[in-house]
Design a protein around this motif. Structure first.
Motif, short mmCIF file in Angstrom:
data_model
loop_
_atom_site.label_atom_id
_atom_site.label_comp_id
_atom_site.label_asym_id
_atom_site.label_seq_id
_atom_site.Cartn_x
_atom_site.Cartn_y
_atom_site.Cartn_z
N LEU A 1 -3.53 12.99 23.39
CA LEU A 1 -2.51 11.98 23.64
C LEU A 1 -1.90 11.45 22.36
N ASP A 2 -2.67 11.39 21.30
CA ASP A 2 -2.18 10.82 20.05
C ASP A 2 -2.57 11.73 18.89
N PRO A 3 -1.61 12.45 18.33
CA PRO A 3 -1.90 13.38 17.22
C PRO A 3 -2.47 12.68 15.99
N ARG A 4 -2.30 11.38 15.89
CA ARG A 4 -2.82 10.65 14.72
C ARG A 4 -4.33 10.52 14.74
N VAL A 5 -4.94 10.76 15.90
CA VAL A 5 -6.39 10.63 16.02
C VAL A 5 -7.06 11.83 15.37
N THR A 6 -7.99 11.57 14.46
CA THR A 6 -8.75 12.64 13.81
C THR A 6 -10.24 12.42 14.05
N TYR A 7 -10.99 13.49 13.97
CA TYR A 7 -12.43 13.43 14.20
C TYR A 7 -13.16 13.80 12.92
N SER A 8 -14.09 12.96 12.52
CA SER A 8 -14.82 13.20 11.29
C SER A 8 -16.32 13.00 11.51
N MET B 1 -13.24 18.68 14.88
CA MET B 1 -13.63 18.27 16.22
C MET B 1 -14.96 18.92 16.64
N PHE B 2 -15.16 20.18 16.20
CA PHE B 2 -16.36 20.90 16.60
C PHE B 2 -17.61 20.20 16.08
N LEU B 3 -17.61 19.84 14.79
CA LEU B 3 -18.76 19.15 14.21
C LEU B 3 -18.99 17.79 14.85
N TYR B 4 -17.90 17.10 15.15
CA TYR B 4 -18.00 15.80 15.82
C TYR B 4 -18.66 15.97 17.18
N VAL C 1 -20.65 18.42 18.16
CA VAL C 1 -22.06 18.80 17.98
C VAL C 1 -22.91 17.57 17.66
N ARG C 2 -22.41 16.69 16.80
CA ARG C 2 -23.16 15.48 16.46
C ARG C 2 -23.34 14.58 17.68
N ARG C 3 -22.30 14.46 18.48
CA ARG C 3 -22.40 13.62 19.67
C ARG C 3 -23.40 14.21 20.67
N LEU C 4 -23.38 15.53 20.81
CA LEU C 4 -24.33 16.18 21.72
C LEU C 4 -25.76 16.03 21.22
N ALA C 5 -25.95 16.12 19.90
CA ALA C 5 -27.28 15.97 19.33
C ALA C 5 -27.83 14.57 19.56
N ALA C 6 -26.94 13.60 19.66
CA ALA C 6 -27.37 12.21 19.88
C ALA C 6 -27.81 11.96 21.32
N LEU C 7 -27.55 12.91 22.22
CA LEU C 7 -27.91 12.72 23.62
C LEU C 7 -29.42 12.67 23.81
#
Length: 331
Positions: free
Chosen positions: A324-331, A1-4, A6-12
């Motif tokens: 809300l949903d443990p099946r959700v993963t961040y990559s 989740m952390f890397l995800y 960071v990538r989203r913030l870098a895209a700002l």
């Protein structure tokens, strides 16, 4: 989740640069001349006009002005409102030289935008409370009573409510609840989020997105009605309200959460009609005032701040999926 994250913030950064370019271009080539807005009746004086234009830094090429503006924004300097110069450009403003609107006295764009945002946020909070309370409950009721008169009535009423624009339903509610049925003596202005003045504007603001929440909640509940875990819970003798609250609603909230995130940013950035109708000094009313007056620095600040709100809320919404949903993963 952390890397995800960071990538989203870098895209700002590139997103905000594109927004800056679009808004700056519209202001630069727009029909309203900011120099005339500063000078008022003195704009016909060619010497004075050229002097003020140079003082504001508007005599430079487009690229130079934009780079100066972008650098100032990323440096935390949102600029100064044209109201800093008064109705007529002051000698102080002229003597301070170039600055693309960043010189002047003390009416800072950041202070104006952030100060107005607090009022809009309070109004949006009550609109979200209204949606989370009534729209979700109506969606659950429509799903539980699927294909009955109750279901049809709820869905049809939601469609009608969402089809009426804010600039129509607002005046209608004012006529009904102020003039015909005087529940409110007056609803104009703003006395804080806990005042009676916040009730009607919040309801009007919530009307638009109501259909989305009702239909998505209904669809989510209907989808899980026949699932094994729901039948198991009922077979164990669990009360129906607990089956809905603990099992159905949590599973059905994933698409609703997505919509609520988009709606939240929409409420914060799209309340201009409601604020104009009810004379609420929020960020929407500020956007209209500065657009009509040619105060481009403030208008661009409003647009940029609203864009930042949208991308931030979308990021937070994505991060909440995992809760809300443990099946959700961040990559």
């Amino acid at each position: 989740m952390f890397l995800y994250t960071v990538r989203r913030l870098a895209a700002l950064a590139p997103i905000m640069v594109v927004v800056m370019l679009i808004t700056f271009t519209l202001g630069y080539y727009g029909p309203i001349d900011p120099v005339r807005a500063v000078l008022g009746e003195e704009w016909e004086d060619e010497a004075r006009y050229a002097e003020v234009k140079k003082a504001l830094g508007l005599d430079r090429p487009f690229v130079i002005q934009f780079l100066d503006y972008m650098g100032a924004m990323f440096g935390g300097n949102w600029g100064q409102s044209l109201s800093s110069f008064g109705g007529v450009a002051s000698d102080r403003a002229v003597s301070e030289g170039r600055g693309a609107g960043f010189s002047g006295t003390s009416t800072g764009v950041r202070e104006m935008v952030v100060g107005r945002l607090g009022i809009t946020a309070q109004l949006s909070f009550w609109a979200l409370v209204f949606l989370a309370t009534f729209a979700i409950l109506l969606g659950v009721l429509a799903a539980v009573k699927q294909n009955t008169a109750i279901d049809y009535t709820i869905v049809t009423s939601s469609i009608i409510a969402s089809s009426i624009p804010a600039y129509v339903i607002g005046p209608v509610l004012l006529i009904v609840f102020v003039l015909k049925i005087p529940v409110f003596k007056t609803v104009g202005g703003w006395d804080g989020m806990f005042s009676r003045q916040a009730i009607l504007p919040a309801i009007v603001l919530a009307f638009g997105p109501m259909l989305v929440i009702v239909r998505q909640t209904r669809a989510g509940i209907v989808e899980v009605l026949g699932k094994d875990f729901v039948r198991t819970a009922r077979a164990k003798g669990m009360p129906e309200r607990l089956v809905v609250a603990r099992h159905m609603l949590r599973t059905a909230m994933i698409p609703v959460l997505t919509s609520m995130g988009l709606i939240t940013s929409g409420l914060l950035t799209g309340s201009l009609f409601v604020e104009q109708i009810f004379n609420i000094p929020g960020i929407g009313k500020l956007a209209i005032q500065t657009l009509l007056s040619g105060d481009h620095a403030v208008f661009m600040g409003v647009v940029l701040f609203q864009s930042l709100i949208i991308v931030t809320v979308n990021l937070l919404t994505d991060l909440l999926y995992g809760g809300l949903d443990p099946r959700v993963t961040y990559s």
